[in-house]
Design a protein around this motif. Structure first.
Motif, PDB file in Angstrom:
ATOM      1  N   PHE A 175       0.830  -1.200   0.000  1.00 15.22           N
ATOM      2  CA  PHE A 175       0.000   0.000   0.000  1.00 15.22           C
ATOM      3  C   PHE A 175       0.870   1.257   0.000  1.00 15.22           C
ATOM      4  N   LEU A 176       1.869   1.294   0.867  1.00 17.40           N
ATOM      5  CA  LEU A 176       2.754   2.453   0.912  1.00 17.40           C
ATOM      6  C   LEU A 176       3.420   2.693  -0.433  1.00 17.40           C
ATOM      7  N   SER A 177       3.832   1.624  -1.100  1.00 18.88           N
ATOM      8  CA  SER A 177       4.550   1.789  -2.368  1.00 18.88           C
ATOM      9  C   SER A 177       3.687   2.444  -3.445  1.00 18.88           C
ATOM     10  N   ALA A 178       2.365   2.341  -3.300  1.00 18.55           N
ATOM     11  CA  ALA A 178       1.478   2.977  -4.278  1.00 18.55           C
ATOM     12  C   ALA A 178       1.592   4.499  -4.233  1.00 18.55           C
ATOM     13  N   PHE A 179       2.168   5.035  -3.169  1.00 16.05           N
ATOM     14  CA  PHE A 179       2.300   6.488  -3.018  1.00 16.05           C
ATOM     15  C   PHE A 179       3.722   6.979  -3.294  1.00 16.05           C
ATOM     16  N   PHE A 180       4.612   6.070  -3.690  1.00 17.20           N
ATOM     17  CA  PHE A 180       5.975   6.481  -4.014  1.00 17.20           C
ATOM     18  C   PHE A 180       5.971   7.362  -5.258  1.00 17.20           C
ATOM     19  N   ALA A 181       6.911   8.278  -5.326  1.00 12.83           N
ATOM     20  CA  ALA A 181       6.988   9.188  -6.470  1.00 12.83           C
ATOM     21  C   ALA A 181       7.169   8.427  -7.775  1.00 12.83           C
ATOM     22  N   ARG A 182       7.939   7.337  -7.747  1.00 10.58           N
ATOM     23  CA  ARG A 182       8.177   6.581  -8.988  1.00 10.58           C
ATOM     24  C   ARG A 182       6.929   5.856  -9.465  1.00 10.58           C
ATOM     25  N   HIS A 183       5.902   5.782  -8.622  1.00  9.18           N
ATOM     26  CA  HIS A 183       4.632   5.172  -9.023  1.00  9.18           C
ATOM     27  C   HIS A 183       3.530   6.224  -9.175  1.00  9.18           C
ATOM     28  N   GLY A 184       3.929   7.477  -9.323  1.00  9.78           N
ATOM     29  CA  GLY A 184       2.956   8.532  -9.552  1.00  9.78           C
ATOM     30  C   GLY A 184       2.552   9.309  -8.323  1.00  9.78           C
ATOM     31  N   GLY A 185       3.108   8.969  -7.182  1.00 10.71           N
ATOM     32  CA  GLY A 185       2.792   9.687  -5.958  1.00 10.71           C
ATOM     33  C   GLY A 185       3.774  10.821  -5.721  1.00 10.71           C
ATOM     34  N   SER A 186       4.075  11.078  -4.463  1.00  9.68           N
ATOM     35  CA  SER A 186       5.007  12.150  -4.129  1.00  9.68           C
ATOM     36  C   SER A 186       5.726  11.808  -2.831  1.00  9.68           C
ATOM     37  N   VAL A 187       6.847  12.471  -2.598  1.00  8.36           N
ATOM     38  CA  VAL A 187       7.609  12.253  -1.371  1.00  8.36           C
ATOM     39  C   VAL A 187       6.762  12.591  -0.150  1.00  8.36           C
ATOM     40  N   ASN A 188       6.058  13.721  -0.193  1.00  7.73           N
ATOM     41  CA  ASN A 188       5.254  14.132   0.957  1.00  7.73           C
ATOM     42  C   ASN A 188       4.105  13.168   1.222  1.00  7.73           C
ATOM     43  N   ALA A 189       3.467  12.671   0.162  1.00  2.51           N
ATOM     44  CA  ALA A 189       2.369  11.716   0.337  1.00  2.51           C
ATOM     45  C   ALA A 189       2.885  10.421   0.948  1.00  2.51           C
ATOM     46  N   ALA A 190       4.033   9.940   0.473  1.00  2.00           N
ATOM     47  CA  ALA A 190       4.594   8.693   1.008  1.00  2.00           C
ATOM     48  C   ALA A 190       4.945   8.843   2.484  1.00  2.00           C
ATOM     49  N   TRP A 191       5.555   9.959   2.845  1.00  2.00           N
ATOM     50  CA  TRP A 191       5.874  10.200   4.258  1.00  2.00           C
ATOM     51  C   TRP A 191       4.603  10.266   5.093  1.00  2.00           C
ATOM     52  N   ASP A 192       3.601  10.932   4.571  1.00  2.00           N
ATOM     53  CA  ASP A 192       2.337  11.085   5.289  1.00  2.00           C
ATOM     54  C   ASP A 192       1.681   9.727   5.538  1.00  2.00           C
ATOM     55  N   VAL A 193       1.600   8.909   4.495  1.00  2.00           N
ATOM     56  CA  VAL A 193       0.989   7.586   4.623  1.00  2.00           C
ATOM     57  C   VAL A 193       1.815   6.700   5.552  1.00  2.00           C
ATOM     58  N   ALA A 194       3.133   6.749   5.425  1.00  2.00           N
ATOM     59  CA  ALA A 194       3.994   5.931   6.278  1.00  2.00           C
ATOM     60  C   ALA A 194       3.810   6.292   7.747  1.00  2.00           C
ATOM     61  N   ALA A 195       3.756   7.575   8.039  1.00  2.00           N
ATOM     62  CA  ALA A 195       3.567   8.011   9.427  1.00  2.00           C
ATOM     63  C   ALA A 195       2.195   7.595   9.946  1.00  2.00           C
ATOM     64  N   PHE A 196       1.185   7.765   9.115  1.00  2.00           N
ATOM     65  CA  PHE A 196      -0.184   7.413   9.503  1.00  2.00           C
ATOM     66  C   PHE A 196      -0.292   5.925   9.835  1.00  2.00           C
ATOM     67  N   LEU A 197       0.257   5.085   8.979  1.00  2.00           N
ATOM     68  CA  LEU A 197       0.161   3.641   9.181  1.00  2.00           C
ATOM     69  C   LEU A 197       1.002   3.181  10.362  1.00  2.00           C
ATOM     70  N   SER A 198       2.204   3.707  10.484  1.00  2.00           N
ATOM     71  CA  SER A 198       3.086   3.249  11.560  1.00  2.00           C
ATOM     72  C   SER A 198       2.556   3.656  12.929  1.00  2.00           C
ATOM     73  N   GLN A 199       1.963   4.812  13.022  1.00  2.00           N
ATOM     74  CA  GLN A 199       1.441   5.283  14.306  1.00  2.00           C
ATOM     75  C   GLN A 199       0.245   4.464  14.780  1.00  2.00           C
ATOM     76  N   ARG A 200      -0.448   3.833  13.842  1.00  2.00           N
ATOM     77  CA  ARG A 200      -1.571   2.964  14.205  1.00  2.00           C
ATOM     78  C   ARG A 200      -1.094   1.636  14.769  1.00  2.00           C
ATOM     79  N   ALA A 201       0.108   1.211  14.389  1.00  2.00           N
ATOM     80  CA  ALA A 201       0.602  -0.131  14.705  1.00  2.00           C
ATOM     81  C   ALA A 201       1.093  -0.213  16.150  1.00  2.00           C
TER      82      ALA A 201
END
Length: 318
Positions: A175-201
């Motif tokens: 799921f996180l990889s879907a937000f990587f810049a190389r897959h059409g996402g952005s650095v800020n989006a990937a960081w945001d999603v990573a933080a959101f998911l990790s904080q839930r765990a």
């Protein structure tokens, strides 16, 4: 499962110290699936091990007709799962290589995932395989509240997987990889999603590593002081928290989580916490993964450089 001591050479095989899986890989390369069935059947209630074994076996079988023969000769949830895994790998390789067969292979993969899910409704693995293809279409479901960038993505599919296994490691990474810049996402989006998911765990979950994965993904050697980012207090604190809370749990794993350990060791070395990194390398034993080291150069050279910084042995010249 404790890793073996380092004996002078790295072991790059993705099976790591899962000896059952390593033996089955040999069988799969020889065109035999009986032991593959047994190795997967015993994981029907261990989704982490099921994801690990099916993914590794699919990489061995993707270039053969083994899964098609298996599904035809002895259909089972395991045969269907392996067909889904292999079909998804083929579809992704074709798409990444701009192969003319990409669309057809993706349709086959979707059919395979649906069949595997129907045969094992409580197994998240077929859905995780399907999630791996989400980046091909940039699915744009609205993000839930709590994300600064509110990035759209395959949220519905991910949410369904979480109903089957709320802390599924591979699902979170896919799921996180879907937000990587190389897959059409952005650095800020990937960081945001990573933080959101990790904080839930939970604090002792390997999912706490997701921000470190996003950090490596965003690495740009042309930026000023790029290698000093890991020394910043927020990233050093992140790595140390994972070291204290997650690393002690690794000894209870059924296989050594080499990739997760590598990300942690890398972050600690880059953050100049060699004492803690040494313990992580010890937990890895001789087993090695190409990431995150390959993001910084030759993986073997980068790994050896990190181990030397910790006062640990490295392979000698061949």
């Amino acid at each position: 499962m404790a890793a073996e001591l380092f004996e002078g050479q790295y072991v790059w095989h993705p099976a790591a110290d899962d000896r059952v899986l390593a033996g089955v890989c040999v069988d799969v390369r020889a065109g035999r699936y009986r032991h593959a069935y047994e190795a997967l059947a015993e994981t029907r209630h261990d989704f982490a091990l099921r994801a690990h074994r099916s993914l590794v076996l699919a990489s061995e079988a993707a270039g053969t007709d083994l899964v098609e023969r298996w599904l035809d000769e002895e259909p089972s949830p395991e045969a269907a799962l392996m067909w889904a895994r292999v079909a998804v790998q083929r579809a992704l390789r074709a798409a990444d290589g701009n192969d003319d067969r990409a669309e057809a292979l993706e349709r086959i993969a979707l059919t395979a995932c649906e069949r595997a899910a129907a045969l094992a409704p409580r197994d998240p693995t077929p859905w995780v395989a399907k999630l791996a293809m989400a980046r091909l279409h940039r699915l744009r479901d609205p993000a839930p509240q709590g994300l600064l960038t509110a990035p759209p993505g395959p949220w519905r599919l991910f949410a369904h997987i979480l109903t089957l296994d709320p802390w599924h490691r591979e699902a979170h990474h896919r799921f996180l990889s879907a937000f990587f810049a190389r897959h059409g996402g952005s650095v800020n989006a990937a960081w945001d999603v990573a933080a959101f998911l990790s904080q839930r765990a939970p604090a002792d979950s390997a999912l706490r590593l997701l921000p470190l994965v996003a950090l490596v993904e965003s690495y740009n050697p042309t930026q000023l002081l790029a290698d000093r980012v890991w020394e910043q207090p927020q990233w050093r604190a992140t790595a140390l928290a994972i070291y204290h809370n997650w690393l002690p749990a690794v000894s209870s794993y059924r296989f050594t989580p080499v990739l997760d350990l590598a990300y942690l060791a890398h972050a600690l070395v880059m953050g100049q916490r060699e004492f803690e990194a040494r313990a992580v390398f010890t937990a890895m034993g001789p087993y090695a993964s190409r990431m995150p080291w390959s993001a910084f150069g030759d993986p073997a050279e980068q790994l050896s450089r990190a181990r030397r910084a910790c006062g640990l042995p490295v392979p000698g010249p061949a």
